[in-house]
Structures are given as structure tokens and as C-alpha cells.
Enzyme design. Structure first.
Site, PDB file in Angstrom:
ATOM      1  N   GLY A  71       0.813  -1.253  -0.020  1.00 40.92           N
ATOM      2  CA  GLY A  71       0.010  -0.037  -0.016  1.00 40.92           C
ATOM      3  C   GLY A  71       0.804   1.297   0.141  1.00 40.92           C
ATOM      4  O   GLY A  71       2.010   0.904   0.417  1.00 40.92           O
ATOM      5  N   GLN A  76       2.840   9.751   1.188  1.00 41.45           N
ATOM      6  CA  GLN A  76       4.315   9.253   1.422  1.00 41.45           C
ATOM      7  C   GLN A  76       5.004   9.464   0.245  1.00 41.45           C
ATOM      8  O   GLN A  76       6.140   8.973   0.056  1.00 41.45           O
ATOM      9  CB  GLN A  76       4.096   7.555   1.557  1.00 41.45           C
ATOM     10  CG  GLN A  76       3.393   7.028   2.672  1.00 41.45           C
ATOM     11  CD  GLN A  76       3.141   5.833   2.878  1.00 41.45           C
ATOM     12  OE1 GLN A  76       2.293   5.045   2.246  1.00 41.45           O
ATOM     13  NE2 GLN A  76       4.181   4.743   3.324  1.00 41.45           N
ATOM     14  N   CYS A 133       5.855  -0.193   7.888  1.00 40.65           N
ATOM     15  CA  CYS A 133       5.592   1.082   6.996  1.00 40.65           C
ATOM     16  C   CYS A 133       6.792   1.218   6.190  1.00 40.65           C
ATOM     17  O   CYS A 133       7.927   1.521   6.617  1.00 40.65           O
ATOM     18  CB  CYS A 133       4.999   2.150   7.894  1.00 40.65           C
ATOM     19  SG  CYS A 133       4.446   3.528   6.855  1.00 40.65           S
ATOM     20  N   LEU A 134       6.439   1.719   4.808  1.00 45.31           N
ATOM     21  CA  LEU A 134       7.623   2.164   3.999  1.00 45.31           C
ATOM     22  C   LEU A 134       7.977   3.571   4.475  1.00 45.31           C
ATOM     23  O   LEU A 134       9.266   3.881   3.983  1.00 45.31           O
ATOM     24  CB  LEU A 134       7.104   2.348   2.420  1.00 45.31           C
ATOM     25  CG  LEU A 134       6.616   1.097   1.779  1.00 45.31           C
ATOM     26  CD1 LEU A 134       5.933   1.227   0.401  1.00 45.31           C
ATOM     27  CD2 LEU A 134       7.596  -0.210   1.601  1.00 45.31           C
ATOM     28  N   HIS A 175      -4.311   1.139   7.707  1.00 48.42           N
ATOM     29  CA  HIS A 175      -2.986   1.552   7.674  1.00 48.42           C
ATOM     30  C   HIS A 175      -2.962   2.894   6.568  1.00 48.42           C
ATOM     31  O   HIS A 175      -2.559   3.802   6.965  1.00 48.42           O
ATOM     32  CB  HIS A 175      -2.212   0.626   7.366  1.00 48.42           C
ATOM     33  CG  HIS A 175      -0.493   1.224   7.308  1.00 48.42           C
ATOM     34  ND1 HIS A 175       0.528   0.579   8.244  1.00 48.42           N
ATOM     35  CD2 HIS A 175       0.217   1.945   6.357  1.00 48.42           C
ATOM     36  CE1 HIS A 175       1.381   1.095   7.886  1.00 48.42           C
ATOM     37  NE2 HIS A 175       1.367   1.944   6.983  1.00 48.42           N
ATOM     38  N   GLU A 176      -3.391   2.697   5.603  1.00 44.25           N
ATOM     39  CA  GLU A 176      -3.234   3.807   4.355  1.00 44.25           C
ATOM     40  C   GLU A 176      -4.152   4.831   4.647  1.00 44.25           C
ATOM     41  O   GLU A 176      -3.659   6.002   4.468  1.00 44.25           O
ATOM     42  CB  GLU A 176      -3.362   3.150   2.950  1.00 44.25           C
ATOM     43  CG  GLU A 176      -2.677   2.008   2.565  1.00 44.25           C
ATOM     44  CD  GLU A 176      -1.210   2.140   2.843  1.00 44.25           C
ATOM     45  OE1 GLU A 176      -0.748   3.449   2.796  1.00 44.25           O
ATOM     46  OE2 GLU A 176      -0.517   1.444   2.976  1.00 44.25           O
ATOM     47  N   HIS A 179      -2.655   7.206   7.196  1.00 47.47           N
ATOM     48  CA  HIS A 179      -1.778   8.244   6.642  1.00 47.47           C
ATOM     49  C   HIS A 179      -2.339   9.566   6.091  1.00 47.47           C
ATOM     50  O   HIS A 179      -1.747  10.486   5.923  1.00 47.47           O
ATOM     51  CB  HIS A 179      -1.113   7.455   5.428  1.00 47.47           C
ATOM     52  CG  HIS A 179       0.135   6.653   5.687  1.00 47.47           C
ATOM     53  ND1 HIS A 179       1.174   7.338   6.374  1.00 47.47           N
ATOM     54  CD2 HIS A 179       0.569   5.671   5.444  1.00 47.47           C
ATOM     55  CE1 HIS A 179       1.993   6.262   6.305  1.00 47.47           C
ATOM     56  NE2 HIS A 179       1.718   4.961   5.858  1.00 47.47           N
TER      57      HIS A 179
HETATM   58 ZN    ZN Z   1       2.903   3.121   5.827  1.00 51.20          ZN
END
Ligand code: ZN
Length: 223
Positions: A71, A76, A133-134, A175-176, A179
Site C-alpha cells: 500500500g 508518502q 511502513c515504507l 493503515h493507508e 496516513h
Molecule cells: Zn505506511
């Protein structure tokens, strides 16, 4: 709903200029950047379905796949818009041990792009698993998420979208969506479960209860 009131103070974002200034795929913004802590704006209706907007989604999908991740939310890559892409590909899911896959409800999630998402929990049931998380490279932690959610919003062309998700896909979209509200998983994690990448293979062989016993409430800390 309009894009004004909830995001007052956040400057408008000019997609066309952003695309023009892009030399390569944008890097994934890391924790500490303000854009990850602000409430993103609703995507303006007039951009939906336009060539620049579809280009943006294409870029987000590519950044997500290269990372690789399941995701990616627009903030991000530095874009303060309520938009995310998500995908859990067949080969990733198939590569997992069946037990793990079933325990986590990890099933294939076909590629989706969601604009102005709205989440509604379907029940009070929660699921606790490690997630990463990225934008917080190198770590993961246990996070409790709703076991099932209804996801509403718009697709890339502005068509209404509504889908009910459970298991891992439900976790991904929570999660997304977080953000887009300036929330990272570290705000929700069982803090003592924070684990560096190197420890994850070992922790992955334990049950969540065993991890909690070992890291969150080890017997050695009992009075
Ligand atoms: Zn994330």
C-alpha cells in the site's frame, strides 16, 4: 464535503507542476517529514479521471511495487491528498506458509486506487499482528486493527466505490487511511513490541501471544 475547512492552512497542491518537476520516481518520504503528520486534503473533484491524475496513480503504483509494499498513500510521496493505492499480489500471498496466511487472513488484494476513503468498522472484533511502513524503514510492531471494515470512497474516475474487507486487506486499508489523517502505525502500536527487521524472522515463528509475553510483558518484569 468540501476540501476547505478540515485542511485549513495546508497549501493547495498543483499536480501538473509537480509532474513537470519530476525527474525520476519520487522517494518514499520518511517519518519526521511534516507531510506525514498533516491531515491530507480531499482530492479536488475536477482532477478525477484526468490524464495527470491517472499519471499520478501510475507513479504511486510503481513506487509501491518497487519498494516493495502492499500500500502507498499520497503523503508518502509528499502529496497532501486523500488518495492511496493498495495491492497484495498473488505471488506474495502464495509464498507465505499456509498457516501464517490463514492466521492473518492474507488473501490476494487486486490493485485498487481509492480517493477520499471513508472507513467504517464492521464489528468490534480486532486483530493484532506485526505491521511495518515504507515511511518507517527497518522496523515493525504489533498493531491492533479492526478485523473487518467497510471501505467507501471514489475510484480514479470519481465513481463511487464501496467494498467490505477483512483480514490483511482490512489492515492495509486502515493503515493507508491513517496516513491521510497524519497517523503512523507507531502511534497505534503496542510500543514494547517494536522490532527491527533482523528480529522479524524469529518473531514471525512465534504466536502473537508469545511475542507479547516475550516483549510486551515479560515475566522477568513482574514484581
Ligand atoms: Zn505506511
Amino acid at each position: 464535503m468540501t476540501s476547505q475547512s478540515p485542511s485549513a492552512g495546508v497549501p493547495a497542491f498543483d499536480l501538473v507542476s509537480w509532474l513537470q518537476g519530476l525527474a525520476d520516481f519520487p522517494p518514499v518520504v520518511q517519518a519526521g517529514a511534516a507531510v506525514l503528520r498533516a491531515r491530507a486534503r480531499e482530492v479536488p473533484a475536477e482532477v478525477l479521471g484526468t490524464e495527470p491524475f491517472l499519471k499520478l496513480i501510475e507513479i504511486m503504483v510503481e513506487v509501491m511495487r518497487r519498494a516493495p509494499g502492499v500500500g502507498l498513500a499520497a503523503p508518502q510521496i509528499g502529496i497532501p491528498w486523500r488518495l492511496f493505492v493498495a495491492e497484495d499480489q498473488e505471488e506474495r500471498v502464495a509464498a507465505m506458509a499456509e498457516e501464517t496466511r490463514e492466521e492473518r487472513g492474507r488473501v490476494v488484494l487486486p490493485l485498487m486506487a481509492v480517493v477520499n476513503p471513508v472507513l467504517t468498522p464492521v464489528s468490534d472484533e480486532e486483530a493484532v499482528f506485526f505491521e511495518g511502513c515504507l515511511s518507517v524503514r527497518g522496523y515493525a510492531a504489533l498493531v491492533a486493527r479492526h478485523a473487518a471494515v467497510k471501505l467507501g470512497g471514489l475510484d480514479a474516475y470519481g465513481r463511487p466505490l464501496e467494498v467490505e474487507l477483512e483480514g490483511w486487506p482490512a489492515r492495509i486499508v486502515q493503515h493507508e487511511t491513517d496516513h491521510l489523517n497524519g497517523t503512523l502505525y507507531v502511534d497505534r502500536m503496542l510500543t514494547r513490541s517494536l522490532a527491527s527487521e533482523g528480529e522479524l524472522p524469529r518473531l514471525g515463528r512465534l504466536s502473537v501471544d508469545e511475542v507479547i509475553q516475550e516483549l510486551v510483558s515479560p515475566p522477568s518484569l513482574e514484581p
